[in-house]
Design a protein around this motif. Structure first.
Motif, mmCIF file in Angstrom:
data_model
loop_
_atom_site.group_PDB
_atom_site.id
_atom_site.type_symbol
_atom_site.label_atom_id
_atom_site.label_comp_id
_atom_site.label_asym_id
_atom_site.label_seq_id
_atom_site.Cartn_x
_atom_site.Cartn_y
_atom_site.Cartn_z
ATOM 1 N N MET A 1 55.604 47.360 55.839
ATOM 2 C CA MET A 1 54.130 46.838 55.559
ATOM 3 C C MET A 1 54.223 46.470 54.109
ATOM 4 S SD MET A 1 50.757 48.154 57.095
ATOM 5 C CE MET A 1 49.297 46.967 57.402
ATOM 6 N N THR A 2 53.481 45.400 53.788
ATOM 7 C CA THR A 2 53.386 45.057 52.256
ATOM 8 C C THR A 2 52.240 45.424 51.623
ATOM 9 O OG1 THR A 2 54.809 42.637 52.784
ATOM 10 C CG2 THR A 2 53.086 42.680 50.811
ATOM 11 N N TYR A 3 52.285 46.094 50.580
ATOM 12 C CA TYR A 3 51.207 46.561 49.804
ATOM 13 C C TYR A 3 50.585 45.169 49.157
ATOM 14 C CZ TYR A 3 48.009 49.594 47.362
ATOM 15 O OH TYR A 3 46.930 50.264 46.732
ATOM 16 N N ARG A 4 49.444 45.086 49.193
ATOM 17 C CA ARG A 4 48.769 43.795 48.478
ATOM 18 C C ARG A 4 48.049 44.186 47.570
ATOM 19 N NH1 ARG A 4 49.955 42.286 53.514
ATOM 20 N NH2 ARG A 4 51.211 40.357 53.947
ATOM 21 N N VAL A 5 47.992 43.649 45.991
ATOM 22 C CA VAL A 5 47.160 43.889 44.961
ATOM 23 C C VAL A 5 46.679 42.441 44.348
ATOM 24 C CG1 VAL A 5 49.142 44.356 43.522
ATOM 25 C CG2 VAL A 5 47.008 45.232 42.884
ATOM 26 N N CYS A 6 45.496 42.359 43.794
ATOM 27 C CA CYS A 6 45.143 41.367 43.363
ATOM 28 C C CYS A 6 44.314 41.781 42.085
ATOM 29 C CB CYS A 6 44.237 40.584 44.271
ATOM 30 S SG CYS A 6 43.240 38.878 43.420
ATOM 31 N N PHE A 7 44.638 41.151 40.888
ATOM 32 C CA PHE A 7 44.051 41.201 39.663
ATOM 33 C C PHE A 7 42.959 40.256 39.632
ATOM 34 C CE2 PHE A 7 48.139 43.053 39.253
ATOM 35 C CZ PHE A 7 48.015 44.239 38.548
ATOM 36 N N VAL A 8 41.865 40.512 39.149
ATOM 37 C CA VAL A 8 40.510 39.931 39.052
ATOM 38 C C VAL A 8 39.922 39.893 37.311
ATOM 39 C CG1 VAL A 8 38.369 38.921 39.861
ATOM 40 C CG2 VAL A 8 40.252 39.895 41.202
ATOM 41 N N CYS A 9 39.870 38.768 36.817
ATOM 42 C CA CYS A 9 39.050 38.704 35.683
ATOM 43 C C CYS A 9 37.949 37.597 35.729
ATOM 44 C CB CYS A 9 39.850 38.352 34.360
ATOM 45 S SG CYS A 9 40.882 36.618 34.231
ATOM 46 N N THR A 10 37.623 36.955 34.646
ATOM 47 C CA THR A 10 36.349 35.765 34.925
ATOM 48 C C THR A 10 36.967 34.882 35.421
ATOM 49 O OG1 THR A 10 35.395 36.884 32.985
ATOM 50 C CG2 THR A 10 34.630 34.944 33.622
ATOM 51 N N GLY A 11 37.895 33.973 34.756
ATOM 52 C CA GLY A 11 38.156 32.685 35.209
ATOM 53 C C GLY A 11 39.413 32.525 35.607
ATOM 54 N N ASN A 12 40.307 33.501 35.619
ATOM 55 C CA ASN A 12 41.563 33.830 36.088
ATOM 56 C C ASN A 12 42.473 32.655 35.126
ATOM 57 O OD1 ASN A 12 43.424 32.703 39.096
ATOM 58 N ND2 ASN A 12 43.683 34.649 37.953
ATOM 59 N N ILE A 13 42.442 32.675 33.860
ATOM 60 C CA ILE A 13 43.395 31.954 33.127
ATOM 61 C C ILE A 13 43.929 33.019 31.786
ATOM 62 C CG2 ILE A 13 42.319 29.867 33.568
ATOM 63 C CD1 ILE A 13 41.008 29.854 30.994
ATOM 64 N N ASP B 1 59.766 44.902 45.094
ATOM 65 C CA ASP B 1 59.188 43.477 45.079
ATOM 66 C C ASP B 1 59.366 43.014 46.472
ATOM 67 O OD1 ASP B 1 61.978 43.514 44.565
ATOM 68 O OD2 ASP B 1 62.000 41.602 43.833
ATOM 69 N N ALA B 2 60.138 43.720 47.607
ATOM 70 C CA ALA B 2 60.074 43.348 48.899
ATOM 71 C C ALA B 2 58.787 44.102 49.620
ATOM 72 C CB ALA B 2 61.174 43.888 49.526
ATOM 73 N N LEU B 3 58.104 44.969 48.918
ATOM 74 C CA LEU B 3 57.102 45.854 49.401
ATOM 75 C C LEU B 3 55.827 45.676 48.928
ATOM 76 C CD1 LEU B 3 59.031 49.218 49.637
ATOM 77 C CD2 LEU B 3 58.827 47.550 51.479
ATOM 78 N N VAL B 4 55.739 45.014 47.716
ATOM 79 C CA VAL B 4 54.566 44.947 46.919
ATOM 80 C C VAL B 4 54.104 43.462 46.530
ATOM 81 C CG1 VAL B 4 53.129 45.687 45.156
ATOM 82 C CG2 VAL B 4 54.846 47.160 45.994
ATOM 83 N N GLU B 5 53.166 43.021 47.107
ATOM 84 C CA GLU B 5 52.588 41.579 46.642
ATOM 85 C C GLU B 5 51.795 41.573 45.462
ATOM 86 O OE1 GLU B 5 49.894 38.432 49.356
ATOM 87 O OE2 GLU B 5 52.028 38.863 50.002
ATOM 88 N N VAL B 6 51.877 40.633 44.751
ATOM 89 C CA VAL B 6 51.085 40.966 43.439
ATOM 90 C C VAL B 6 50.401 39.530 43.022
ATOM 91 C CG1 VAL B 6 50.894 41.223 41.020
ATOM 92 C CG2 VAL B 6 52.531 42.427 42.373
ATOM 93 N N ASP B 7 49.000 39.449 43.104
ATOM 94 C CA ASP B 7 48.219 37.861 42.976
ATOM 95 C C ASP B 7 47.396 38.307 41.808
ATOM 96 O OD1 ASP B 7 47.445 35.599 43.687
ATOM 97 O OD2 ASP B 7 46.849 36.006 45.811
ATOM 98 N N SER B 8 46.476 37.277 41.683
ATOM 99 C CA SER B 8 45.279 37.430 40.810
ATOM 100 C C SER B 8 44.426 35.970 40.973
ATOM 101 C CB SER B 8 45.909 37.241 39.172
ATOM 102 O OG SER B 8 46.320 35.799 39.022
ATOM 103 N N ALA B 9 43.067 36.386 40.572
ATOM 104 C CA ALA B 9 42.014 35.308 40.840
ATOM 105 C C ALA B 9 40.823 35.687 39.885
ATOM 106 C CB ALA B 9 41.412 35.579 42.322
ATOM 107 N N GLY B 10 40.075 34.671 39.724
ATOM 108 C CA GLY B 10 38.818 35.007 38.805
ATOM 109 C C GLY B 10 37.296 35.275 39.801
ATOM 110 N N THR B 11 36.508 35.684 39.051
ATOM 111 C CA THR B 11 35.057 35.877 39.726
ATOM 112 C C THR B 11 34.472 34.574 39.873
ATOM 113 O OG1 THR B 11 34.072 36.517 37.632
ATOM 114 C CG2 THR B 11 34.865 38.501 39.242
ATOM 115 N N GLY B 12 34.796 33.711 38.922
ATOM 116 C CA GLY B 12 34.205 32.477 39.065
ATOM 117 C C GLY B 12 35.192 31.429 39.183
#
Length: 164
Positions: free
Chosen positions: A1-13, A33-44
């Protein structure tokens, strides 16, 4: 089962794409890398559809990281599929916890630098380098790299616990 993590800042840049790139490299180095999915986004959504800030890209590439990024805004519905939401500063932490549909979802939100094991009273925010010069991006990278070691250890424990 994949573990999913997302990093978040203000504008995602700036900060969150930097954290995503660094942590993705750490995960690959650890063979997870086959077990952990890494992503990012912004609050706005101010920068949705844009690439990472050129200064972020330059600092990452000069330090051996690769980045292919398009900014997007964090959505409350994502909590249901994420295991961990990593905020880059205390403002993001509060905003994300307010967005969380449930208390259990709010508990998924953590500050990145809390994984760096700072001394008591130490500021856990990764400062926003956007309005400053290049040195702010270098400082941001140092903080992200330092915290990524502890974050990887914590996630490795979670992933290995799931496999047991």
């Amino acid at each position: 089962m994949t573990y999913r993590v997302c990093f978040v800042c203000t504008g995602n840049i700036c900060r969150s794409p930097m954290a995503e790139a660094v942590f993705r490299a750490r995960v690959a180095e650890a063979g997870l890398d086959a077990l952990v999915e890494v992503d990012s986004a912004g609050t706005g959504g101010w920068h949705e559809g844009e690439g990472a800030d050129p200064r972020t890209v330059a600092v990452l590439e000069e330090n051996g990281y690769t980045i292919d990024h398009t900014a997007r805004q964090f959505q409350p519905s994502w909590f249901s599929r994420l295991d961990l939401v990593v905020a880059l500063d205390s403002g993001h932490l509060r905003a994300l916890r307010r967005l969380a549909p449930t208390e259990q979802d709010a508990e998924k939100v953590r500050l990145l630098r809390s994984y760096a094991h700072p001394s008591p009273g130490h500021d856990l925010d990764v400062p926003d380098p956007y309005y400053g010069g290049r040195e702010g991006f270098d400082e941001c990278l140092e903080m992200v790299e330092e915290a990524s070691i502890g974050l990887l250890a914590a996630i490795r424990e979670q992933v290995e616990g799931r496999a047991a």
